[in-house]
Every structure is written in structure tokens, then in C-alpha cells.
Design a protein around this motif. Structure first.
Motif, PDB file in Angstrom:
ATOM      1  N   LEU A   1       0.833  -1.199   0.000  1.00  0.00           N
ATOM      2  CA  LEU A   1       0.000   0.000   0.000  1.00  0.00           C
ATOM      3  C   LEU A   1       0.867   1.247   0.000  1.00  0.00           C
ATOM      4  CD1 LEU A   1      -2.822   1.267   0.166  1.00  0.00           C
ATOM      5  CD2 LEU A   1      -2.625   1.124   2.667  1.00  0.00           C
ATOM      6  N   TYR A   2       1.970   1.193   0.766  1.00  0.00           N
ATOM      7  CA  TYR A   2       2.892   2.338   0.742  1.00  0.00           C
ATOM      8  C   TYR A   2       3.409   2.580  -0.674  1.00  0.00           C
ATOM      9  CZ  TYR A   2       7.453   4.273   0.139  1.00  0.00           C
ATOM     10  OH  TYR A   2       8.512   4.959  -0.390  1.00  0.00           O
ATOM     11  N   ASN A   3       3.825   1.516  -1.361  1.00  0.00           N
ATOM     12  CA  ASN A   3       4.343   1.669  -2.724  1.00  0.00           C
ATOM     13  C   ASN A   3       3.305   2.283  -3.646  1.00  0.00           C
ATOM     14  OD1 ASN A   3       7.073   0.655  -2.704  1.00  0.00           O
ATOM     15  ND2 ASN A   3       6.221  -1.353  -2.233  1.00  0.00           N
ATOM     16  N   VAL A   4       2.065   1.865  -3.457  1.00  0.00           N
ATOM     17  CA  VAL A   4       0.975   2.416  -4.261  1.00  0.00           C
ATOM     18  C   VAL A   4       0.776   3.900  -3.946  1.00  0.00           C
ATOM     19  CG1 VAL A   4      -1.520   2.364  -4.634  1.00  0.00           C
ATOM     20  CG2 VAL A   4      -0.226   0.215  -4.563  1.00  0.00           C
ATOM     21  N   VAL A   5       0.678   4.221  -2.653  1.00  0.00           N
ATOM     22  CA  VAL A   5       0.457   5.605  -2.233  1.00  0.00           C
ATOM     23  C   VAL A   5       1.623   6.491  -2.658  1.00  0.00           C
ATOM     24  CG1 VAL A   5       0.213   7.121  -0.233  1.00  0.00           C
ATOM     25  CG2 VAL A   5      -1.044   4.968  -0.323  1.00  0.00           C
ATOM     26  N   ASP A   6       2.846   5.988  -2.490  1.00  0.00           N
ATOM     27  CA  ASP A   6       4.030   6.741  -2.879  1.00  0.00           C
ATOM     28  C   ASP A   6       3.998   7.074  -4.367  1.00  0.00           C
ATOM     29  OD1 ASP A   6       6.739   7.795  -2.370  1.00  0.00           O
ATOM     30  OD2 ASP A   6       7.374   6.154  -3.662  1.00  0.00           O
ATOM     31  N   THR A   7       3.640   6.089  -5.174  1.00  0.00           N
ATOM     32  CA  THR A   7       3.556   6.301  -6.618  1.00  0.00           C
ATOM     33  C   THR A   7       2.476   7.326  -6.966  1.00  0.00           C
ATOM     34  OG1 THR A   7       4.273   4.012  -6.985  1.00  0.00           O
ATOM     35  CG2 THR A   7       3.280   5.153  -8.855  1.00  0.00           C
TER      36      THR A   7
END
Length: 455
Positions: free
Chosen positions: A33-39
Motif C-alpha cells: 500500500l505504501y508503494n501504491v500511495v508513494d507512486t
């Protein structure tokens, strides 16, 4: 706290797998989820060029994770089997050598990466337009090499003793801080893509502090001793032999990413690189439940194999196969039905959405086979069968996907890049089935049979 690991050999398998896999899956989901939000934040603040920059820098991060995975997974496999065989001192020796290896490779990685930053980014497929953004991002990320490597390796070590909750917390702490700090640094402090990198490094540093307190508190089955830090050849061989398959898998993923970026620059331009970065985030998110199952399975299989409790090994593997297959079939239908909606989460760029929807449907065409592949590889890692684990790790990324990426784009242009992924998945699935058949005494065994050590 010896009892922490002993429950791996006593409690019912379904309960244990749930207790080990659910925290691992939840932690992985939060990380994904962090990777998604970061992107999403980078795409909104910098645009698709920012996402492309992260995609170009990602192979370097994958190489760091490859080394950390080699150390952590190889070491945790040995620790699980030693705890199962009641060899606590040997397990602590492995623990100490893991720490020494992390320190050495982290220092080497920082010095090498920073001294060759620009050449590496060109090598990994950066265009002149993407380069300054990738330099800003990776130049900060490299300073966090030790934090990334330590957190990733120790997560596996904590899980090897059956403490899935603490392993989950290491991922939750890191991801939660990332999600909070990333928009603060990007928008609040106006740091742009540098803010994303700084948030990532700081969150990993806090995770390292949490892990140090955990091992120092006495809650672990393992104990730290300075005398165990001295590298011993036989211990290093144990760690690297099994861990080599994890390293090969991650390193091959890095090479694949580099090659895909080069092909995408040729046939899809900067937009193609950005779309691949988004699609790769979706891929990572979609397989997290299966990876969580495998992370719960590895200590369970390793401990019971070390304790010669072979029926529990077989039962654990069977349950993991069923659970993983159900998950990937569900994911397959979601991707096929809602590709544009998934792309719309990341970007409002019409061209990126159209290209990404096509890429998703092609790349996930045979994704329902992935569960068997991932679980099978995890089983051989847990058993310490380095040879087979290495072959399975290399099969998709090196033996199949990379050659397909070299050939298919010249035949089908941009579509060839997307087509390489399902073809590699399908062939890897057949290879996994072949190994299951060859080692069927491990995967399918009656209670009165004895599993032969087929290493």
C-alpha cells in the motif's frame, strides 16, 4: 524464549499457518500500500516523469534487497531447522553472522552506488529527461542501504522463530511512517521526488531501531553475542547456499527491470517506462497474499523438517497450495474486469490509462498459475534444497523472461514486452509441476512414509 519456536511443532497446521501467514500478509499489504500511495503522490506532484524516474531507480533497490534476501532468507532457513533440531547455540551463531554480513555489504553498496550513480542510471535505461529526477531520488535512497538491508533480513529472522506478529510490526511501522511522511515532505516541505526518497529512508531507520529493541528485550528465541559476529566459513556457506536462490530471484528481477526499461524506451518512450512502473506496483500488490502465505509456510516447514515431523511438512504444503491458488484466481478476475479503474488510481493521463489497461490484461493472462510457482520455490528454500530453489528462482526471470524480452519486442513492438510476462509465467508453472512430480515424496506423503533428504 525457546517456547516461541516450539509451538511450530505442536499446534494444528491450519491454525499455525493462519497465525503465521495472516500477519505476514497484512504486513506485506501495508508495504505494498505504501508503494501504491508513494507512486500516486509522486505522479500527482511530479507527473508521469516522476514515476518513470522511480522505475529507473528501482533496479538498484532490488539489488540491495537481493543481497538482503540472500542473507535473511538463507539465514532464517538455517535458524528454523536448527531450532527444530534443538541446536540453539548454532542458531545464535547464524544470527551473529547475518549481522556481520549485513554491515559489510551495506558499506560496500553505499560506496559503490554513490560513486557510480549517473553511469548506473544510464545503464538502467534512463533517458536525458528522466535522469535528473532519478538522480535526486536514488542519491538519497542509497544512504539508507544499511536500514533497508537490516530491516529486510531481520524480518525473515524474526519470522523463522515463529514470531509473525513482530515481523508484521516491522513492516507496518515502516509503511505507516512512509505513508505519513511522504506527502508531508513532497507537498508540505515542497521537496518533490526527494521527499519521497527521504521519507523512505527515515521510516526504515525507525524500523531498525524497533528491531534492535526487540532482540535486546529477551522476547526472541535468539540471543546476541559479540563472539558470534566473527564470520565462520561453514556458517556463511549454510547461509549463502540456501540464500543464493533468493538472491538470484531478486537480482534477476533487477536485470529484467533494466532490460524492460530499455525496451520500453525504444518502443514506448518515457510513457512506457512510467506505465510499467505503475503496472509493476499493481503486480507487487496482487501477489502479496501469496508471498505472505509462503513467509508463513517457510518456518513451519523448516522447523518440522528439522524435527523429522514429515506429516506436518506435507500437511503445511498442501494447505499453502490450496490457499495460494484460490487467491491468484480471484486476482485474475479482478484484473481482467477492472484494468482501467486500477490505472485510474495512479494517474489521470488518458494515454497512460489506455496503455496500462492493455498491459495489465496481457501480463496477467495466466496469473492463476503463479501461486503454485511461488509456494514450490518457498518449500525448497525451507528444506534447505539450495539447488532446486535456485533453479526455480532463476527459471522465470533469467531462463525465460529475459530471453523473451530480448526477442518478442522485435517481433511485436511494445506488445512484445507485455507478452513476455505471461509466456514466462506459463513455462515456469510447468517447470514447478515437474519438480513437484520428481520430489513427490516431499509434497505427497502418507503418515507411515519417511521423507528422504533429497538435496
Amino acid at each position: 524464549m525457546k517456547q516461541q519456536s516450539e509451538r511450530l511443532g505442536k499446534e494444528p497446521i491450519p491454525k499455525l499457518l493462519v497465525n503465521l501467514a495472516v500477519p505476514a500478509t497484512f504486513g506485506m499489504f501495508v508495504m505494498a500500500l505504501y508503494n501504491v500511495v508513494d507512486t500516486i503522490f509522486v505522479a500527482r506532484a511530479v507527473g508521469t516523469i516522476g514515476v518513470a524516474a522511480i522505475s529507473i531507480a528501482f533496479p538498484v533497490q532490488m539489488l540491495v534487497m537481493a543481497v538482503a534476501g540472500c542473507i535473511g532468507i538463507g539465514g532464517s532457513s538455517a535458524i528454523s531447522r536448527m531450532l527444530g533440531a534443538n541446536k540453539l547455540d548454532d542458531a545464535n551463531q547464524v544470527f551473529g553472522n547475518i549481522i556481520s554480513l549485513i554491515l559489510l555489504v551495506s558499506i560496500a553498496g553505499i560506496l559503490f552506488g554513490l560513486s557510480l550513480l549517473t553511469p548506473l542510471l544510464y545503464l538502467f535505461g534512463s533517458s536525458e529527461t528522466i535522469l535528473p529526477y532519478a538522480q535526486d531520488y536514488l542519491g538519497i535512497i542509497l544512504y539508507g542501504t544499511f536500514f533497508f538491508a537490516f530491516a529486510f533480513s531481520m524480518n525473515n529472522v524474526v519470522r523463522s522463530e515463529g514470531n509473525a506478529r513482530t515481523a508484521m510490526m516491522t513492516m507496518v511501522i515502516s509503511a505507516t511512517l512512509n505513508i505519513i511522511l511522504t506527502p508531508l515532505f513532497i507537498f508540505g516541505f515542497g521537496m518533490g521526488i526527494k521527499g519521497s526518497a527521504l521519507a523512505t529512508v527515515l521510516s526504515q531507520a525507525v524500523t531498525v531501531v524497533y528491531l534492535i529493541f526487540y532482540f535486546a528485550s529477551g522476547k526472541s528465541s535468539l540471543a546476541f553475542n559479540l563472539s558470534y559476529l566473527r564470520p565462520k566459513v561453514f556458517v556463511l556457506k549454510q547461509i549463502l547456499a540456501v540464500g543464493s536462490s533468493a538472491f538470484a530471484q531478486q537480482a534477476a528481477g533487477s536485470i529484467m527491470f533494466v532490460l524492460a526499461n530499455h525496451m520500453l524506451i525504444l518502443y514506448g518512450g518515457d510513457l512506457g517506462v512510467a506505465v510499467f512502473g505503475i503496472v509493476h506496483r499493481i503486480i507487487m500488490f496482487s501477489i502479496m497474499p501469496v508471498v505472505g502465505i509462503v513467509q508463513g509456510l517457510v518456518p513451519l516447514v523448516g522447523f518440522n523438517y528439522g524435527a523429522n515431523n514429515h506429516e506436518r511438512v506435507r500437511e503445511s504444503i498442501g494447505l499453502a497450495f490450496k490457499s495460494a491458488t484460490a487467491i491468484v484466481i480471484f486476482t485474475f478476475f479482478i484484473i481482467m474486469i477492472f484494468p482501467k479503474q486500477l490505472m485510474l488510481i495512479f494517474t489521470t493521463d488518458t494515454a497512460a490509462i489506455e496503455m496500462g489497461a492493455t498491459a495489465l490484461r496481457i501480463m496477467f493472462a495466466v496469473s492463476f498459475t503463479i501461486g503454485i510457482q511461488i509456494v514450490t520455490g518457498g518449500v525448497f528454500q525451507a528444506l534447505g534444497n539450495a539447488k532446486v530453489a535456485l533453479i526455480l528462482s532463476l527459471s522465470r526471470q533469467v531462463l525465460l523472461l529475459i530471453p523473451l524480452l530480448l526477442v518478442l519486442p522485435f517481433m511485436f513492438n511494445l506488445s512484445g514486452v507485455w507478452l513476455a510476462f505471461p509466456l514466462a509465467d506459463l513455462l515456469s508453472f510447468f517447470l514447478a509441476l515437474w519438480f513437484i512430480s520428481k520430489y513427490k515424496s516431499i509434497f505427497i506423503v502418507k503418515s507411515n512414509q519417511v521423507i528422504q533428504n533429497q538435496q
